[in-house]
Design an enzyme around this catalytic site. Sequence first.
Site, mmCIF file in Angstrom:
data_model
loop_
_atom_site.group_PDB
_atom_site.id
_atom_site.type_symbol
_atom_site.label_atom_id
_atom_site.label_comp_id
_atom_site.label_asym_id
_atom_site.label_seq_id
_atom_site.Cartn_x
_atom_site.Cartn_y
_atom_site.Cartn_z
ATOM 1 C CG ASP A 1 -6.307 -1.985 -7.886
ATOM 2 O OD1 ASP A 1 -6.045 -2.887 -8.692
ATOM 3 O OD2 ASP A 1 -5.442 -1.456 -7.149
ATOM 4 C CE1 TYR B 1 -1.474 -0.168 -2.905
ATOM 5 C CE2 TYR B 1 -3.786 -0.357 -3.451
ATOM 6 C CZ TYR B 1 -2.479 -0.232 -3.849
ATOM 7 O OH TYR B 1 -2.190 -0.175 -5.187
ATOM 8 C CE LYS C 1 -2.581 -3.477 -7.246
ATOM 9 N NZ LYS C 1 -3.337 -2.662 -6.293
ATOM 10 C CG HIS D 1 2.023 -4.424 -5.135
ATOM 11 N ND1 HIS D 1 1.253 -4.124 -4.041
ATOM 12 C CD2 HIS D 1 2.042 -3.291 -5.883
ATOM 13 C CE1 HIS D 1 0.828 -2.866 -4.128
ATOM 14 N NE2 HIS D 1 1.299 -2.341 -5.243
#
Length: 278
Positions: free
Chosen positions: A47, A52, A77, A110
């Site tokens: 994931d 990120y 996401k 997200h």
Amino acid sequence: MTDQLFLKMNDNFQIPVVGLGTWKSEPGEATYQAVLDSIEAGYRHIDTARAYGNEESVGSAVRDSGVNRGDVFVTTKLRWEDEGFESTIEACEKSLNRLNCDYIDLYLIHWPLREKRNHSWKAFIELRERGLCKSIGVSNFTIEHLAEIEAKFGILPAVNQVEFHPYYYQKELLDYCNSKNIIIEAYSPLAHAKRLDEPKLGAISEELGKTPAQVLIRWSIQRGMVVLPKSVNKSRIIENFSVFDFNISDSVMAKLDELDESFVTCWDPHNPPPYAPV
Ligand code: A2P
């Protein structure tokens, strides 16, 4: 290797119940090695997210792992800055480039950004039709946001990824999602390592002969969720996947449920920051 377990989503695709979380995994070597270590340990679900900053590292490791792309389930996401119809389509294409793959197994909105989330969901439906992603879902959505999607589109997300652990037991949301056949994916299932030395959990962990982290992960699985523990440490990555060889009894599950203290470690859609209104 322990046995892999899968759940079936409402679009009939299967999702492995334990995935490696990568929020706060540093882009580059740390994430790359964690993903390789996780695949070696038996994980088949990674994931990541645009936000990120580590999609490239995840994609490289999945490619270099020696496991067929079709056997590894990859989620990324849409970050809230990219929400909107056209910008969502572009953002998906860019994520695919960074991941260096042809499709995303599961693409998530997200954050339920006000005004934009419905345009993004419309784009998600199109992206799925075009085959750029196999399954589509959301993250950090409340019951109200899910009900809004259902009313406007009649196409429900396959999953809703939210913070979930016994210290933040969102039972009402879980019951709602179960009733709509939406899988809850538990992020920060270890409460971000902030409760691992809590005495009641410690006592249960001793009784079961499993680590506190393993107890928390197993609790999520037995409550019917997909669970995404994050680690960049090889021994903890292995530990977090060694959760298929024991069972927590109903009475101990109930004791874990009682640990709830509405302890939120991350962004909370019930209390959103002013720059990302829901
Ligand atoms: P690390 O990456 O150094 O292993 P969450 O998934 O709830 O957000 O928790 C992530 C945090 O928990 C990270 O700080 C991670 O550190 C730590 N962590 C992950 N697995 C374990 C484990 N089995 N035991 C203790 N801490 C862990």
